[in-house]
Structures are given as structure tokens and as C-alpha cells.
Scaffold this motif. Sequence first.
Motif: not given
Length: 272
Positions: A67-74, A94-110
Motif C-alpha cells: 500500500v502506498g502512502t502519500e508522497y512528499g514525506l521524504i 489500512n495495510a494491516v487491515a488488509l493483511g499486508c505488511d508493506l507500505v511504500m513511498i517515493a521521493p515526491g515532488q516537494n
Amino acid sequence: MMRDRLALHTWTLDTTPLAEALRAAKRSGWNAVELRRIDFTRCFDAGMSNAQVLDLVRSSGLKVACVGTEYGLIFAKGEEKKRLLKVLDETCANAVALGCDLVMIAPGQNPPGTLREGAANFRDGGEIAKAHGVRFALEFNSAHTVINNLAAGREVVEQADHPNCGLLLDAYHLERSGGGGRGFESVPPGRIFAFQYSDVPSGPPPVVKRPTDRLPPGLGTVRWREVFQLLREKNYGGYLSYEAPNPEYWSRPPEEVAREAAEATRKLLGDT
């Protein structure tokens, strides 16, 4: 076997509503999906609650690879960083609720900062991921101004120095940044949390921050035999997530697009 761990990234069918995209993924033989934060926000904008979105995904019968989180945090600061950490907390739940153990993020445009600043924010995200019992993966983007190659991505992960923080490698960005084929050979297996893929057309890259010229595997320049063999050598046990945004394919029936990519992937895996 990797052929049984194929996930369809929803950006591949970006113009298709989530419910229809899930049906297309299921009918065309994908084992899982990779969801984005925008999939949730679009559903919210349509009047759905978070619980209803989770029920929609569960009812598809597909597993959730990531599950991807909103970009920009980095590279976020101040109140924006606080907001994005809260979004990450919601994404992890939400990932946990869906049985998923992985969240991703990209650098974003900040506006970008230094790799050290990025690593500090990534580590803060890792703490939230740890609290939820999930892993947090960083994807480098070959079109980004700072985190645009494997070396930069590894530097952020190494400086973050957090057990829940690792790398998401993408065959498209590896190829575009000069690290295609066996270019990720030096990455320790334990640092590779996720792997996305699509093919790269010949010619110069598009001058955009988020390239949408991606192709099904076998139609471009990626050396798939080398990529898949190296993943096997590293005993990669995660999903292969097909992320191939392309307006040409968005104009076609989503199930047809999804089926072609699944079949092409399994054929290449069988040939390596």
C-alpha cells in the motif's frame, strides 16, 4: 515461484475506478494488487468511508502486496511533515487491515533537500511502520532531482538505519538510471523489500517528473533474463508488482491490458 506472486499496481489502470480495476485484476490472473493512497482518496471523494474501501478490496478476493502512502514525506518540513506522518499512520493501519505488511513511498515532488534530511524523515516513517508491525520501503525515481538512482536510494536507507526501512526497486527506474540488468547485484537481499517492474521504450526518457511511457515486459529494452535470474539468486520472496502507467493503455479495456501483461510476465519468467 515468482510466477505465482504477481501483483497489479493500480496506476497501470489509472483511469479505471477501483472496483472495476480490482475485477479486471482478478479475472486476468493476477495474484494480488498494489494500492495507492489516491485509490483511497478517490473513493472518499465519491462518498465512501475508509471501512467501505477496505471491504471493497477484501471482497475482490485478491491479496494486497503493498500500500502506498502519500508522497512528499521524504523532504517535508513543519506542519506538512506532521500531516504526512499522520497519513502514513493511517496507511499503515489500512495495510494491516488488509493483511499486508508493506507500505511504500517515493521521493515526491516537494522541494528536495539533502540525502541526510531525507534519511531522517524516512527513519521517522520507519518508526510509525514499526508501531504497526509493517515494513517501509523507499523507491528511487530516475526523474527525481536527488534520489534518482540506486546509490542515492541506498544511501537514504543506510543513513536511516532502521530495521523496518528498506528499498523498493523498480526495473523501469533501474534501467533509466543506468542500473538495469544485474545492476542491483550488490544490494543485500534483506534490503530489497519490494520489486516493481515494467519495460522501457528505446530512446531518450520523457522530460517529466513521473514518466508514463512504460510498457509490458518484453516490449522494451530491459534485460529480463538478467533481472529475474538475479532476483532468484537473491531468493527474493516478495511480489513482482507491475506498475506500467501509459495513456495509450488507459484508453483500452482494462481487463485486456491486465491480461496481456500477466501473460507476458509469466512467459518471461518461464523462459528464464
